[in-house]
Design a protein around this motif. Structure first.
Motif, short mmCIF file in Angstrom:
data_model
loop_
_atom_site.label_atom_id
_atom_site.label_comp_id
_atom_site.label_asym_id
_atom_site.label_seq_id
_atom_site.Cartn_x
_atom_site.Cartn_y
_atom_site.Cartn_z
N TRP A 13 0.82 -1.21 0.00
CA TRP A 13 0.00 0.00 0.00
C TRP A 13 0.86 1.26 0.00
O TRP A 13 0.53 2.24 -0.68
CB TRP A 13 -0.92 0.00 1.22
N ILE A 14 1.96 1.25 0.76
CA ILE A 14 2.78 2.46 0.83
C ILE A 14 3.46 2.73 -0.51
O ILE A 14 3.62 3.88 -0.93
CB ILE A 14 3.79 2.37 2.00
N LYS A 15 3.83 1.66 -1.22
CA LYS A 15 4.41 1.83 -2.56
C LYS A 15 3.35 2.37 -3.53
O LYS A 15 3.65 3.25 -4.36
CB LYS A 15 4.96 0.50 -3.06
N GLY A 113 5.27 -1.26 19.39
CA GLY A 113 5.51 -1.09 17.97
C GLY A 113 5.80 -2.42 17.28
O GLY A 113 6.69 -3.15 17.70
N LYS A 114 5.05 -2.72 16.24
CA LYS A 114 5.20 -3.99 15.52
C LYS A 114 5.78 -3.81 14.12
O LYS A 114 6.61 -4.58 13.68
CB LYS A 114 3.84 -4.68 15.42
N ILE A 115 5.31 -2.78 13.41
CA ILE A 115 5.74 -2.55 12.03
C ILE A 115 6.02 -1.07 11.85
O ILE A 115 5.19 -0.22 12.20
CB ILE A 115 4.66 -3.00 11.02
N GLY A 116 7.20 -0.76 11.33
CA GLY A 116 7.55 0.62 11.00
C GLY A 116 7.90 0.74 9.53
O GLY A 116 8.70 -0.04 9.02
N LEU A 117 7.30 1.71 8.86
CA LEU A 117 7.53 1.94 7.43
C LEU A 117 7.75 3.43 7.19
O LEU A 117 6.91 4.25 7.58
CB LEU A 117 6.34 1.49 6.59
N ILE A 118 8.87 3.78 6.57
CA ILE A 118 9.12 5.15 6.14
C ILE A 118 9.54 5.09 4.68
O ILE A 118 10.55 4.45 4.36
CB ILE A 118 10.22 5.82 6.99
N TYR A 119 8.76 5.73 3.82
CA TYR A 119 9.03 5.63 2.38
C TYR A 119 9.41 6.98 1.82
O TYR A 119 8.60 7.90 1.76
CB TYR A 119 7.80 5.09 1.66
N ASP A 120 10.69 7.11 1.42
CA ASP A 120 11.17 8.28 0.69
C ASP A 120 10.75 8.08 -0.76
O ASP A 120 11.39 7.35 -1.52
CB ASP A 120 12.69 8.37 0.83
N VAL A 121 9.66 8.71 -1.12
CA VAL A 121 9.00 8.45 -2.40
C VAL A 121 9.90 8.77 -3.59
O VAL A 121 10.06 7.96 -4.51
CB VAL A 121 7.69 9.26 -2.48
N VAL A 122 10.52 9.93 -3.58
CA VAL A 122 11.29 10.39 -4.73
C VAL A 122 12.53 9.53 -4.95
O VAL A 122 12.87 9.19 -6.09
CB VAL A 122 11.68 11.87 -4.56
N HIS A 123 13.19 9.14 -3.88
CA HIS A 123 14.41 8.34 -4.00
C HIS A 123 14.13 6.84 -3.97
O HIS A 123 15.07 6.04 -4.03
CB HIS A 123 15.40 8.72 -2.89
N ASN A 124 12.85 6.48 -3.87
CA ASN A 124 12.44 5.07 -3.84
C ASN A 124 13.20 4.30 -2.77
O ASN A 124 13.68 3.19 -2.99
CB ASN A 124 12.63 4.41 -5.21
N GLU A 125 13.29 4.89 -1.58
CA GLU A 125 13.93 4.24 -0.45
C GLU A 125 12.87 3.91 0.60
O GLU A 125 12.30 4.81 1.21
CB GLU A 125 15.01 5.13 0.16
N LEU A 126 12.62 2.63 0.78
CA LEU A 126 11.66 2.18 1.78
C LEU A 126 12.42 1.58 2.96
O LEU A 126 13.06 0.54 2.86
CB LEU A 126 10.71 1.14 1.19
#
Length: 265
Positions: A13-15, A113-126
């Motif tokens: 979903w984040i992608k 905390g169970k799941i952590g997601l940080i998505y740098d959209v422009v650099h495609n770094e998840l």
């Protein structure tokens, strides 16, 4: 709850949300102010949060959602499974630069905390972490955080806190800036916390952030052995705004003892 399955679903979903954001770059943004002229929100922030809410409620109707733009639930406790979402962390950067922003999602169960997601959209770094399974930058597993001294540290800090401001005496943090190897400010709390995980920063200090700014980053940094507290060294409260001190181990203790103990936080 099958946490592995939930982790894969959240990453998908984040992608997808990131692709939607990138497609917005050639469109005219609808920009509004919130609390002040520097606190901005766009139609893309709102639309992205609503995208996640629709997806989550359809598949996991019993999960609670705390979102920055207020489209989620009225969350007053951390019981059960709670998604804490910042659809665009670094909105000012998004508006002015179309980079240096991130989607941030922390998923908690009964306050853990169970799941952590940080998505740098422009650099495609998840940056992603499932508790107990390490932290990854895309497919690269990140190493546990090593100790570092203040003299060798790069500190994430906004220049606001060492110049005249309404919150603190700038002389409190000035010695830390002088003693550190350097400081940086990226304008996105989520990215600054992710950069600690990746070794690009060693610590991050700021005076006031909301739960959605830090929820994912706490999970990611702590999974690697880092420390996340307020400026008094106390645990962070995910239902209210906090002062923030995120750091590599060892460095956290040194900064707290030498530079933060005299502050009136």
């Amino acid at each position: 709850m099958n946490w592995t399955e939930l982790n894969e679903q959240a990453k998908a979903w984040i992608k997808e949300a990131g692709e939607n954001i990138k497609r917005s770059f050639n469109k005219t943004l609808v920009i509004q102010t919130k609390t002040n002229a520097n606190d901005l929100v766009t139609d893309i922030d709102k639309g992205t949060e609503q995208f996640f809410i629709k997806k989550i409620k359809a598949k996991y109707p019993h999960h609670k959602i705390l979102g920055e733009e207020g489209f989620g639930d009225d969350v007053d406790n951390m019981n059960g499974i709670v998604w804490i979402i910042d659809p665009i962390d670094g909105t000012t950067n998004f508006i002015h630069q179309q980079r240096n922003f991130a989607i941030s999602i922390g998923i908690y169960e009964d306050g853990i905390g169970k799941i952590g997601l940080i998505y740098d959209v422009v650099h495609n770094e998840l940056y992603h972490s499932l508790k107990g399974n390490g932290v990854y930058l895309n497919d690269l597993q990140l190493l546990p955080l090593a100790e570092v001294a203040v003299s060798e540290a790069i500190i994430g800090m906004n220049a606001t806190w060492v110049t005249k401001n309404k919150r603190i005496d700038p002389s409190i943090l000035s010695p830390l800036v002088s003693d550190a190897r350097g400081t940086r400010s990226y304008g996105s709390a989520a990215l600054e916390m992710a950069y600690i995980a990746a070794g690009r920063l060693d610590a991050y200090i700021t005076l006031r952030l909301a739960p959605w700014d830090i929820a994912a980053g706490i999970i990611i940094v702590e999974e690697l052995g880092g420390v996340a507290t307020n400026l008094r060294g106390e645990p962070l409260n995910l239902l209210e705004k906090n002062t923030i001190f995120i750091s590599k181990p060892g460095l956290h203790k040194e900064i707290l003892a030498k530079y933060l103990k005299n502050g009136k936080w």
